[in-house]
Design an enzyme around this catalytic site. Structure first.
Site, PDB file in Angstrom:
ATOM      1  CG  ASP A 126     -10.085   0.342 -33.621  1.00 19.19           C
ATOM      2  OD1 ASP A 126      -9.644   0.392 -34.789  1.00 19.19           O
ATOM      3  OD2 ASP A 126      -9.323   0.377 -32.637  1.00 19.19           O
ATOM      4  N   GLY A 145     -19.050   3.757 -23.887  1.00 20.44           N
ATOM      5  CA  GLY A 145     -18.708   4.788 -24.862  1.00 20.44           C
ATOM      6  C   GLY A 145     -19.869   5.463 -25.562  1.00 20.44           C
ATOM      7  CE  LYS A 173     -10.223   4.643 -34.008  1.00 24.84           C
ATOM      8  NZ  LYS A 173      -9.188   4.234 -33.051  1.00 24.84           N
ATOM      9  CG  PHE A 212      -6.709   6.652 -29.063  1.00 21.33           C
ATOM     10  CD1 PHE A 212      -7.126   5.346 -28.868  1.00 21.33           C
ATOM     11  CD2 PHE A 212      -7.002   7.600 -28.087  1.00 21.33           C
ATOM     12  CE1 PHE A 212      -7.822   4.984 -27.722  1.00 21.33           C
ATOM     13  CE2 PHE A 212      -7.700   7.242 -26.932  1.00 21.33           C
ATOM     14  CZ  PHE A 212      -8.104   5.944 -26.756  1.00 21.33           C
ATOM     15  CB  VAL A 213     -10.936   9.874 -31.598  1.00 27.72           C
ATOM     16  CG1 VAL A 213     -10.370  10.270 -32.954  1.00 27.72           C
ATOM     17  CG2 VAL A 213     -11.797   8.631 -31.714  1.00 27.72           C
ATOM     18  NE  ARG A 272     -15.862   6.042 -20.255  1.00 29.70           N
ATOM     19  CZ  ARG A 272     -15.633   5.096 -21.164  1.00 29.70           C
ATOM     20  NH1 ARG A 272     -16.013   5.286 -22.400  1.00 29.70           N
ATOM     21  NH2 ARG A 272     -15.030   3.976 -20.850  1.00 29.70           N
ATOM     22  CG  ASP A 291     -12.193   5.342 -22.041  1.00 36.29           C
ATOM     23  OD1 ASP A 291     -12.652   4.778 -23.052  1.00 36.29           O
ATOM     24  OD2 ASP A 291     -11.506   4.742 -21.203  1.00 36.29           O
TER      25      ASP A 291
HETATM   26  P1  IMP Z   1     -13.369  -2.780 -31.794  1.00 36.55           P
HETATM   27  O1  IMP Z   1     -13.845  -4.053 -31.154  1.00 36.55           O
HETATM   28  O2  IMP Z   1     -11.901  -2.843 -32.128  1.00 36.55           O
HETATM   29  O3  IMP Z   1     -14.194  -2.361 -32.986  1.00 36.55           O
HETATM   30  O4  IMP Z   1     -13.415  -1.650 -30.683  1.00 36.55           O
HETATM   31  C1  IMP Z   1     -14.602  -1.044 -30.335  1.00 36.55           C
HETATM   32  C2  IMP Z   1     -14.549  -0.350 -28.999  1.00 36.55           C
HETATM   33  O5  IMP Z   1     -13.245   0.110 -28.680  1.00 36.55           O
HETATM   34  C3  IMP Z   1     -15.414   0.902 -29.036  1.00 36.55           C
HETATM   35  O6  IMP Z   1     -16.739   0.619 -28.656  1.00 36.55           O
HETATM   36  C4  IMP Z   1     -14.707   1.833 -28.077  1.00 36.55           C
HETATM   37  O7  IMP Z   1     -15.174   1.654 -26.780  1.00 36.55           O
HETATM   38  C5  IMP Z   1     -13.254   1.420 -28.165  1.00 36.55           C
HETATM   39  N1  IMP Z   1     -12.476   2.292 -29.071  1.00 36.55           N
HETATM   40  C6  IMP Z   1     -12.119   2.044 -30.341  1.00 36.55           C
HETATM   41  N2  IMP Z   1     -11.397   3.050 -30.872  1.00 36.55           N
HETATM   42  C7  IMP Z   1     -11.300   3.983 -29.901  1.00 36.55           C
HETATM   43  C8  IMP Z   1     -10.689   5.287 -29.842  1.00 36.55           C
HETATM   44  O8  IMP Z   1     -10.068   5.806 -30.806  1.00 36.55           O
HETATM   45  N3  IMP Z   1     -10.842   5.955 -28.671  1.00 36.55           N
HETATM   46  C9  IMP Z   1     -11.495   5.440 -27.598  1.00 36.55           C
HETATM   47  N4  IMP Z   1     -12.080   4.244 -27.610  1.00 36.55           N
HETATM   48  C10 IMP Z   1     -11.987   3.510 -28.754  1.00 36.55           C
END
Ligand code: IMP
Length: 176
Positions: free
Chosen positions: A104, A46, A132, A153-154, A166, A160
């Protein structure tokens, strides 16, 4: 608007706005790390676009590396963090700056921070383009954050939906 599979996304943050923010983040890092030789570690997939734009604005003597973690299943964070792969550099005693696309739940970055701490980095900071609200991670853990996003969700600018989107230049948000 963009339609990917079953979802419609609307434009949310333009590439121009992103670049302005990226440049602000880079200037802060340039001044905070003046005289130092940090090791930037970009978390794939990402963060590839963010890393490319950010590093073009970094004027420091620095090294750049990439790691990969897969923790996301379609639209929901699974929490099943897979192994961190591809770290070839010795990070012992290094000033490490982790480049993340979006935080996230914060599980991915927490896991990475834990792993890097155990490898004896001298300092570790995170530069994340998006955060977020539900991550609960605070300023001390995330020194450089670009945009605070709502819990939606973005897509685009490296992010992606099920492998697609992407390559979009701007950031899009899921349309309800
Ligand atoms: P976390 O472990 O929940 O903080 O998720 C982190 C990873 O989830 C990021 O590095 C992204 O690859 C993916 N991710 C989180 N939110 C989104 C979103 O809204 N769109 C796309 N990918 C996301």
């Amino acid at each position: 608007m963009v339609v990917i599979k079953d979802k419609t996304f609307e434009k949310f943050i333009s590439y121009e706005e992103i670049l302005t923010k990226v440049s602000t983040l880079a200037h802060k890092i340039n001044s905070d790390y003046k005289g130092q030789k940090p090791l930037f570690i970009s978390v794939l997939n990402g963060s590839f676009m963010f890393a490319a734009d950010l590093l073009k604005e970094i004027g420091l003597d620095c090294e750049i590396s990439f790691v990969k973690v897969a923790s996301y299943d379609k639209m929901e964070s699974t929490g099943n963090i897979k192994q961190l792969i591809g770290l070839n550099e010795n990070i012992f005693n290094r000033d490490v700056i982790i480049i993340e696309d979006i935080i996230d739940t914060g599980r991915t970055i927490s896991k990475i921070l834990e792993e890097f701490q155990s490898l004896g980095a001298k300092s570790i900071e995170v530069v994340a383009l998006f955060q977020k609200p539900k991550s609960g991670l605070v300023r001390e853990e995330l020194k450089y954050v670009g945009f605070e996003l709502p819990d939606a969700f973005v897509l685009g600018y490296g992010l992606d939906y099920d492998g697609l989107g992407r390559n979009l230049k701007d950031l899009y948000k899921l349309k309800n």
